[in-house]
Write an enzyme that holds these catalytic residues in place. Structure first.
Site, PDB file in Angstrom:
ATOM      1  CB  SER A 181      -0.945   0.011   1.207  1.00 35.63           C
ATOM      2  OG  SER A 181      -0.214  -0.088   2.416  1.00 35.63           O
ATOM      3  CG  HIS A 197      -1.876   3.454   4.797  1.00 35.98           C
ATOM      4  ND1 HIS A 197      -2.951   2.891   5.452  1.00 35.98           N
ATOM      5  CD2 HIS A 197      -1.232   2.438   4.167  1.00 35.98           C
ATOM      6  CE1 HIS A 197      -2.957   1.581   5.223  1.00 35.98           C
ATOM      7  NE2 HIS A 197      -1.944   1.283   4.452  1.00 35.98           N
ATOM      8  CG  ASP A 223      -4.817   4.974   7.727  1.00 38.81           C
ATOM      9  OD1 ASP A 223      -3.822   5.695   7.952  1.00 38.81           O
ATOM     10  OD2 ASP A 223      -4.849   4.128   6.802  1.00 38.81           O
TER      11      ASP A 223
END
Length: 346
Positions: free
Chosen positions: A75, A239, A236
């Site tokens: 990610s 990230h 979040d």
């Protein structure tokens, strides 16, 4: 033999800092598991479920065959946490590389959110079909959180680098980030997460350099900034934000450009006093790079030999992060070249 012992210590370590957790008893183990579950619930409840647009396409102007840049990994390589393709690390590096090389750059993002090192096999297979000039790999965090044995994770990364370099592709790996900066992780798990991620980064460095690629230490670069500046994180708190991805791209770009021979020598001469460039055994280079912001490690020769009495030689190099195009500039670079940039992901 000395290098082998050092590498094994860096690559595998003790899963819980020399076995301390194993001796600490069931209560501590239970606490760590609960902290891990709590952190995961908090992060997952806030994490966007949709990846940003890939930004795949051609960037920059000029003639000649485009440089093919493939981005592989998890990610962090996808750019999860931002909405615009122009805010993702792949697009930022592609736009910056096109400007430095004065050639168009074709970006192909093959990274996938949630990927572990074992998933690189499929990503490399797809990358080779694109005949890449250079590949950027960002991987490792999910292996750490899943407690994948370091030797297993690094083995997959080694295979990926070897396959790419055998095809004539330059490889730059952004090593595992410092998970000790993640706010939702409580103590004492946070301290252990920092240790595990740094062990992973050191092991990755050794493996990548021995396989013919080069690494850039992301954990030690981003750690202090992330720990003190909440704007470096997305909502979040796990990230990176657009600013965080820009910081990562800023240290990856010089290494990508240098691997292709388009990094201006004048940029390094101006920073001679700030740069630390020393050849040393790869295991020692890895240990140092983990704790040095933005350190690049690449294969080296000493007295005409790639290997010394303690194993392969490696060169450590530190550069000041380059200025990156803004998201609007990166998007414009893609639009000029006819890149199929889309807008927001919704």
């Amino acid at each position: 033999m000395i290098r082998t012992v050092t590498a094994r210590r860096l690559a595998t370590g003790a899963a819980y800092g020399g076995g301390g957790v194993g001796l600490a008893g069931a209560a501590l183990v239970a606490l760590l598991r609960e902290e891990a579950r709590s952190a995961r619930r908090r992060v997952e409840s806030r994490t966007t479920k949709q990846d940003p647009p890939s930004g795949d396409g051609v960037y920059g102007r000029g003639g000649g065959t485009p440089i093919v840049l493939t981005v592989l990994g998890d990610s962090s390589a996808v750019g999860l946490g931002v909405h615009r393709a122009a805010e993702t690390p792949g697009v930022l590096v592609a736009a910056g590389l096109a400007e430095l090389a004065e050639r168009p750059v074709r970006l192909v993002r093959l990274a996938r959110s949630g990927a572990r090192a074992a998933d690189l096999d499929e990503q490399v297979e797809r990358a080779l079909a694109e005949q890449p000039t250079v590949a950027v790999i960002m991987i490792g965090a999910n292996d750490v959180t899943a407690r994948t044995p370091t030797s297993v994770s690094v083995g997959h990364l080694t295979d990926a680098v070897r396959r790419l370099t055998a095809a004539g592709c330059e490889v730059v790996v952004g090593t595992c980030p410092d998970l000790g900066t993640i706010r939702p992780i409580a103590q004492p798990l946070r301290t252990l997460a920092r240790r595990w991620s740094r062990q992973m980064a050191a092991a990755q460095t050794i493996a990548v350099v021995e396989a013919g690629g080069r690494t850039v230490s992301l954990g030690s670069l981003l750690g202090p900034a992330f720990a003190s500046d909440s704007t470096m994180f997305s909502v979040d708190e796990f990230h990176p934000s657009a600013a965080g991805y820009a910081a990562a791209a800023a240290v990856l770009l010089p290494s990508v450009a240098d691997a292709l021979g388009v990094w201006p020598a004048a940029a390094d001469r101006k920073l001679r006093a700030l740069r630390r460039e020393t050849a040393r055994p790869v295991a020692r280079a890895a240990a140092r790079a983990v704790n040095r912001p933005g350190t690049e490690v690449q294969p080296a020769e000493v007295a005409g030999s790639e290997t010394g009495p303690w194993g392969p030689w490696a060169l450590l190099r530190r550069r000041r992060p380059t200025e990156m195009p803004t998201p609007d500039e990166a998007e414009h670079a893609g639009d000029e070249a006819g890149s199929p940039l889309t807008g927001r992901s919704g």
